[in-house]
Design an enzyme around this catalytic site. Structure first.
Site, PDB file in Angstrom:
ATOM      1  CB  THR A   1       2.212 -17.690  67.806  1.00 31.19           C
ATOM      2  OG1 THR A   1       1.863 -18.503  68.926  1.00 31.19           O
ATOM      3  CG2 THR A   1       2.871 -18.539  66.742  1.00 31.19           C
TER       4      THR A   1
ATOM      5  CE  LYS B   1       9.605 -19.468  71.558  1.00 35.14           C
ATOM      6  NZ  LYS B   1       8.330 -18.827  71.287  1.00 35.14           N
TER       7      LYS B   1
ATOM      8  N   GLY C   1      10.669 -29.996  71.583  1.00 31.17           N
ATOM      9  CA  GLY C   1      10.258 -28.599  71.600  1.00 31.17           C
ATOM     10  C   GLY C   1       9.591 -28.289  72.918  1.00 31.17           C
TER      11      GLY C   1
ATOM     12  CB  THR D   1       5.877 -20.677  72.344  1.00 27.45           C
ATOM     13  OG1 THR D   1       6.628 -20.510  71.175  1.00 27.45           O
ATOM     14  CG2 THR D   1       5.885 -22.113  72.722  1.00 27.45           C
TER      15      THR D   1
ATOM     16  CB  SER E   1      -0.573 -19.381  73.865  1.00 27.08           C
ATOM     17  OG  SER E   1       0.487 -18.834  73.110  1.00 27.08           O
TER      18      SER E   1
END
Length: 196
Positions: A187, A58, A70, A26, A149
């Site tokens: 994302t 998140k 997060g 994410t 990521s």
């Protein structure tokens, strides 16, 4: 002669093993500037090669809404860690640094917790920490940190914007997340933002 499929899978680098996660995510970014702290996260959840959710949240507010947290990684693991972290915050009366260190210790040594696959980014008005299951408790030098990521893309964009513009922390986070969403396939641009 036919190869044993178990041996083939064990030696084949492309074979999917239980240790390799099918769930990927994410980007979560934290930007601190001019006494304001902003945490932003995208909403995409991916399973294998499919996007299965676009609007996941998140980022959470913890300990009387004074702490932002997060996560990147497995959602169930992250919620377990949020719960443990919130317990530490209660135990140490909202002391972010002490709570982060104590969670990292437990995460590294507890037989159950050590298998959790997630990263946490936590922040209050004074400090930001990145936490991992290897016992890492890292406070960024610049007030900008990211996980997931797309984290490197978002962090690089945010740092460049912080160094070369007068944008607010919120504006930096929004722009950096947009850049990350264009570069990281895990994302998206459905961004949640929380601010202290």
């Amino acid at each position: 002669m036919m190869k044993n499929p178990l041996v083939a899978a064990a030696t084949d680098d492309t074979a999917e093993t239980p240790a390799r996660r099918l769930i990927r995510s994410t980007t979560v970014l934290c930007v601190r500037r001019n006494d304001k702290v902003v945490m932003a996260g995208d909403g995409q959840v991916t399973l294998g090669e499919s996007v299965i959710k676009h609007g996941a949240k998140k980022i959470r507010r913890l300990y009387q809404e004074k702490i932002l947290a997060g996560f990147a990684g497995s959602t169930a693991d992250a919620f377990t860690l949020f719960s443990r972290f919130e317990s530490k915050l209660e135990q140490y009366h909202g002391n972010l640094g002490r709570s982060a260190v104590e969670l990292a210790k437990d995460w590294r040594t507890d037989k159950f917790l050590r298998h959790l696959e997630a990263l946490l980014l936590v922040s209050d008005k004074e400090a930001t920490f990145l936490l991992s299951g290897q016992g890492d408790v890292i406070e960024p030098d610049t007030g900008i940190a990211a996980i997931g990521s797309g984290g490197p893309f978002a962090q690089a964009a945010a740092q460049a914007l912080a160094d070369h513009t007068k944008l607010s922390s919120r504006e930096i986070a929004e722009e950096a997340m947009k850049i990350a969403s264009r570069m990281c396939i895990y994302t998206n641009d459905r961004i949640t933002i929380e601010e202290l």
